[in-house]
Write a protein that holds these residues in place. Structure first.
Motif, PDB file in Angstrom:
ATOM      1  N   GLN A  14      40.668  35.995  45.235  1.00 51.52           N
ATOM      2  CA  GLN A  14      41.315  37.288  45.493  1.00 51.52           C
ATOM      3  C   GLN A  14      40.793  38.352  44.536  1.00 51.52           C
ATOM      4  OE1 GLN A  14      45.370  35.899  45.019  1.00 51.52           O
ATOM      5  NE2 GLN A  14      45.777  36.064  47.224  1.00 51.52           N
ATOM      6  N   SER A  15      40.579  37.966  43.293  1.00 51.50           N
ATOM      7  CA  SER A  15      40.079  38.914  42.301  1.00 51.50           C
ATOM      8  C   SER A  15      38.664  39.368  42.642  1.00 51.50           C
ATOM      9  CB  SER A  15      40.107  38.268  40.907  1.00 51.50           C
ATOM     10  OG  SER A  15      39.502  39.111  39.949  1.00 51.50           O
ATOM     11  N   ASP A  16      37.822  38.432  43.040  1.00 50.61           N
ATOM     12  CA  ASP A  16      36.438  38.775  43.374  1.00 50.61           C
ATOM     13  C   ASP A  16      36.364  39.649  44.619  1.00 50.61           C
ATOM     14  OD1 ASP A  16      34.884  37.585  41.326  1.00 50.61           O
ATOM     15  OD2 ASP A  16      35.227  35.614  42.190  1.00 50.61           O
ATOM     16  N   ILE A  17      37.186  39.352  45.618  1.00 50.48           N
ATOM     17  CA  ILE A  17      37.196  40.162  46.829  1.00 50.48           C
ATOM     18  C   ILE A  17      37.680  41.575  46.528  1.00 50.48           C
ATOM     19  CG2 ILE A  17      38.279  40.458  49.087  1.00 50.48           C
ATOM     20  CD1 ILE A  17      38.217  37.429  49.411  1.00 50.48           C
ATOM     21  N   ALA A  18      38.720  41.682  45.730  1.00 51.72           N
ATOM     22  CA  ALA A  18      39.241  43.003  45.361  1.00 51.72           C
ATOM     23  C   ALA A  18      38.183  43.807  44.606  1.00 51.72           C
ATOM     24  CB  ALA A  18      40.506  42.851  44.513  1.00 51.72           C
ATOM     25  N   ASP A  19      37.462  43.137  43.712  1.00 48.50           N
ATOM     26  CA  ASP A  19      36.400  43.807  42.955  1.00 48.50           C
ATOM     27  C   ASP A  19      35.291  44.291  43.889  1.00 48.50           C
ATOM     28  OD1 ASP A  19      34.871  44.454  40.443  1.00 48.50           O
ATOM     29  OD2 ASP A  19      33.551  42.901  41.261  1.00 48.50           O
ATOM     30  N   LEU A  20      34.916  43.443  44.857  1.00 50.60           N
ATOM     31  CA  LEU A  20      33.882  43.827  45.805  1.00 50.60           C
ATOM     32  C   LEU A  20      34.316  45.040  46.632  1.00 50.60           C
ATOM     33  CD1 LEU A  20      31.229  43.416  47.333  1.00 50.60           C
ATOM     34  CD2 LEU A  20      32.376  41.688  48.732  1.00 50.60           C
ATOM     35  N   ILE A  21      35.541  45.035  47.110  1.00 48.58           N
ATOM     36  CA  ILE A  21      36.040  46.154  47.912  1.00 48.58           C
ATOM     37  C   ILE A  21      36.030  47.446  47.097  1.00 48.58           C
ATOM     38  CG2 ILE A  21      38.034  47.088  49.129  1.00 48.58           C
ATOM     39  CD1 ILE A  21      36.609  44.828  50.598  1.00 48.58           C
ATOM     40  N   ASP A  22      36.393  47.348  45.822  1.00 47.14           N
ATOM     41  CA  ASP A  22      36.395  48.540  44.959  1.00 47.14           C
ATOM     42  C   ASP A  22      34.980  49.105  44.792  1.00 47.14           C
ATOM     43  OD1 ASP A  22      39.110  48.463  44.605  1.00 47.14           O
ATOM     44  OD2 ASP A  22      39.016  47.387  42.687  1.00 47.14           O
ATOM     45  N   ARG A  23      33.990  48.200  44.697  1.00 50.39           N
ATOM     46  CA  ARG A  23      32.616  48.644  44.447  1.00 50.39           C
ATOM     47  C   ARG A  23      31.850  48.970  45.719  1.00 50.39           C
ATOM     48  NH1 ARG A  23      29.324  45.117  42.764  1.00 50.39           N
ATOM     49  NH2 ARG A  23      30.546  43.214  43.111  1.00 50.39           N
ATOM     50  N   LEU A  24      32.414  48.626  46.867  1.00 47.73           N
ATOM     51  CA  LEU A  24      31.693  48.747  48.131  1.00 47.73           C
ATOM     52  C   LEU A  24      31.109  50.145  48.379  1.00 47.73           C
ATOM     53  CD1 LEU A  24      30.818  47.119  50.589  1.00 47.73           C
ATOM     54  CD2 LEU A  24      32.976  47.728  51.691  1.00 47.73           C
ATOM     55  N   PRO A  25      31.843  51.233  48.131  1.00 46.76           N
ATOM     56  CA  PRO A  25      31.278  52.568  48.419  1.00 46.76           C
ATOM     57  C   PRO A  25      30.017  52.885  47.618  1.00 46.76           C
ATOM     58  CG  PRO A  25      33.665  52.695  48.163  1.00 46.76           C
ATOM     59  CD  PRO A  25      33.255  51.319  47.701  1.00 46.76           C
ATOM     60  N   THR A  26      29.800  52.195  46.487  1.00 45.37           N
ATOM     61  CA  THR A  26      28.644  52.496  45.640  1.00 45.37           C
ATOM     62  C   THR A  26      27.477  51.544  45.866  1.00 45.37           C
ATOM     63  OG1 THR A  26      29.400  51.062  43.825  1.00 45.37           O
ATOM     64  CG2 THR A  26      30.227  53.330  43.865  1.00 45.37           C
ATOM     65  N   LEU A  27      27.658  50.513  46.674  1.00 44.23           N
ATOM     66  CA  LEU A  27      26.613  49.509  46.867  1.00 44.23           C
ATOM     67  C   LEU A  27      25.552  50.009  47.843  1.00 44.23           C
ATOM     68  CD1 LEU A  27      28.736  46.237  47.016  1.00 44.23           C
ATOM     69  CD2 LEU A  27      27.490  47.204  45.071  1.00 44.23           C
ATOM     70  N   LYS A  28      24.306  49.664  47.576  1.00 48.94           N
ATOM     71  CA  LYS A  28      23.164  50.148  48.355  1.00 48.94           C
ATOM     72  C   LYS A  28      23.259  49.743  49.816  1.00 48.94           C
ATOM     73  CE  LYS A  28      18.087  49.915  48.410  1.00 48.94           C
ATOM     74  NZ  LYS A  28      16.882  49.360  47.717  1.00 48.94           N
ATOM     75  N   HIS A  29      23.649  48.503  50.071  1.00 51.98           N
ATOM     76  CA  HIS A  29      23.677  47.991  51.444  1.00 51.98           C
ATOM     77  C   HIS A  29      25.117  47.830  51.942  1.00 51.98           C
ATOM     78  CE1 HIS A  29      19.419  47.383  50.949  1.00 51.98           C
ATOM     79  NE2 HIS A  29      19.604  46.581  49.922  1.00 51.98           N
ATOM     80  N   ARG A  30      25.951  48.788  51.589  1.00 54.93           N
ATOM     81  CA  ARG A  30      27.380  48.670  51.890  1.00 54.93           C
ATOM     82  C   ARG A  30      27.667  48.509  53.379  1.00 54.93           C
ATOM     83  NH1 ARG A  30      26.016  53.466  49.797  1.00 54.93           N
ATOM     84  NH2 ARG A  30      26.172  55.358  51.082  1.00 54.93           N
ATOM     85  N   GLN A  31      26.859  49.147  54.236  1.00 51.22           N
ATOM     86  CA  GLN A  31      27.104  49.057  55.677  1.00 51.22           C
ATOM     87  C   GLN A  31      27.042  47.607  56.153  1.00 51.22           C
ATOM     88  OE1 GLN A  31      24.174  51.122  58.033  1.00 51.22           O
ATOM     89  NE2 GLN A  31      24.888  50.214  59.963  1.00 51.22           N
ATOM     90  N   PHE A  32      26.035  46.880  55.687  1.00 51.30           N
ATOM     91  CA  PHE A  32      25.857  45.508  56.158  1.00 51.30           C
ATOM     92  C   PHE A  32      26.817  44.540  55.473  1.00 51.30           C
ATOM     93  CE2 PHE A  32      21.787  47.761  56.496  1.00 51.30           C
ATOM     94  CZ  PHE A  32      21.649  47.741  57.877  1.00 51.30           C
ATOM     95  N   ILE A  33      27.158  44.824  54.209  1.00 49.62           N
ATOM     96  CA  ILE A  33      28.160  44.012  53.517  1.00 49.62           C
ATOM     97  C   ILE A  33      29.496  44.143  54.237  1.00 49.62           C
ATOM     98  CG2 ILE A  33      29.405  43.658  51.353  1.00 49.62           C
ATOM     99  CD1 ILE A  33      26.909  44.839  49.920  1.00 49.62           C
ATOM    100  N   GLN A  34      29.831  45.366  54.606  1.00 48.92           N
ATOM    101  CA  GLN A  34      31.087  45.605  55.322  1.00 48.92           C
ATOM    102  C   GLN A  34      31.090  44.889  56.676  1.00 48.92           C
ATOM    103  OE1 GLN A  34      32.385  49.703  55.297  1.00 48.92           O
ATOM    104  NE2 GLN A  34      33.490  49.486  57.222  1.00 48.92           N
ATOM    105  N   GLN A  35      29.965  44.921  57.375  1.00 47.72           N
ATOM    106  CA  GLN A  35      29.879  44.243  58.668  1.00 47.72           C
ATOM    107  C   GLN A  35      30.052  42.736  58.513  1.00 47.72           C
ATOM    108  OE1 GLN A  35      26.168  45.384  60.477  1.00 47.72           O
ATOM    109  NE2 GLN A  35      26.792  47.506  60.806  1.00 47.72           N
TER     110      GLN A  35
END
Length: 356
Positions: A14-35
């Motif tokens: 849960q902690s890792d997923i929450a951290d990923l969601i927080d950082r998602l807008p700044t990640l280079k490949h956020r579109q594909f990570i989100q998909q």
């Protein structure tokens, strides 16, 4: 993000997923990570079986290994070698594969094989451990990697054949096929099918006999007699590959493929061909005269990188853009051969066909 070991508990997950969601807008490949995340969430609410989840989980683990290994070698072109695991070092086929592995690494390429014996070991023996990748497969019975690559960090043991073959083709910039059995025949036809349908390549496919050998010559005769002449494949489809029993010809087929042509990709409905050097206007007009039959509309045109390629590492390379019909792949390979006879690549480009 923390290591995968932290996923052993629900709390750390849960902690890792929450951290990923927080950082998602700044990640280079956020579109594909989100998909990818959205796909897993949708599956979690579906009724697929436990076995389906095991396949998904193991396939992702296989791909994680492959992606992480090959990322550090993404700028060096690689040649995948297929062939029989049963051929001994005394056979001429083994010796030809050994010499081929040595020759292409002297040209700057690296070598990939399935990591086993026979032709795979010959390729690694010629290339040397430092220039070799082994993509082995986990089987219920013992599946030994060959002694050249055993213990090397560039050896991966895949759970699934399909993920293993994904990387043997995805990471290859050329394929060399030596004589072999059912597996080699399967790999040959899959390479042809994926090339013919535009799902793989364009890359050079070289079918190599030992001097005087007729394994692939006979195979090619069968293709012509049973497939081409009967209209089961296009007359241009044999342009997808070449057959030779000459080591120098085999190596030249690979290096010449990247003399002017660099790589290609689709942007929307246009094929973008990246070049190592610019073509003249007259040369582009010649391409239009010779290859207008593969266009859906418009003309072949010179271009710089398109806006959609802003993050592309080949941003500075000149390009050709065209509305390719995505059907006549044999003709596309013929056009690439013509392009490689044009232009004026620098001596540095000629000397280093392995760079990408």
């Amino acid at each position: 993000m923390t290591s995968s070991a932290s996923f052993d508990t629900l709390e750390s997950l849960q902690s890792d997923i929450a951290d990923l969601i927080d950082r998602l807008p700044t990640l280079k490949h956020r579109q594909f990570i989100q998909q990818a995340l959205a796909t897993v969430i949708r599956l979690a609410d579906s009724d697929i079986d436990r076995l389906d989840w095991k396949i998904l989980s193991s396939a992702l683990a296989d791909m994680e290994l492959g992606f992480e290994l090959f990322y550090n070698y993404r700028h060096v072109r690689k040649v995948t070698i297929f062939g029989s695991a049963r051929l001994s070092p005394e056979t001429p086929e083994y010796q030809m594969a050994l010499e081929f592995g040595r020759a292409v690494t002297q040209l700057g390429f690296m070598v990939m094989t399935g990591g086993g014996g026979g032709i795979m070991q010959a390729g690694h023996e010629g290339a040397g451990r430092e220039n070799s990748f082994g993509l082995n497969i986990q089987l219920p019975f013992e599946q030994q990697a060959n002694p050249i690559i055993e213990g090397d960090p560039k050896l991966i043991h895949f759970k699934y054949f399909f993920t293993r073959k994904l990387f043997l083709l995805k990471e290859s910039d050329a394929v060399a096929l030596f004589p072999g059995g059912f597996g080699t025949q399967d790999e040959a036809f899959e390479c042809m099918t994926l090339s013919q349908t535009g799902k793989f390549g364009p890359v050079p496919l070289v079918l190599i006999d030992h001097p005087g050998g007729d394994y692939w010559r006979s195979w090619s005769d069968y293709i012509d007699r049973q497939l081409v002449q009967k209209g089961l494949v296009s007359p241009e489809d044999p342009s997808l590959y070449m057959v030779t029993d000459n080591l120098e010809v085999a190596c030249n087929a690979i290096t010449d493929f990247y003399k002017v042509y660099h790589s290609s990709r689709y942007v929307s409905n246009q094929l973008v061909i990246r070049l190592n050097c610019d073509l003249s206007n007259a040369e582009v007009e010649q391409l239009n005269a010779d290859f207008s039959d593969i266009l859906v509309k418009g003309k072949i045109e010179k271009s710089q990188a398109l806006p959609q390629e802003a993050q592309d590492e080949t941003l500075e390379l000149p390009r050709l853009i065209l509305h390719f019909n995505q059907r006549d792949l044999g003709r596309l390979y013929q056009m690439i051969a013509t392009i490689n006879q044009m232009g004026r690549p620098s001596q540095q480009e000629i000397a280093h066909p392995e760079r990408k």
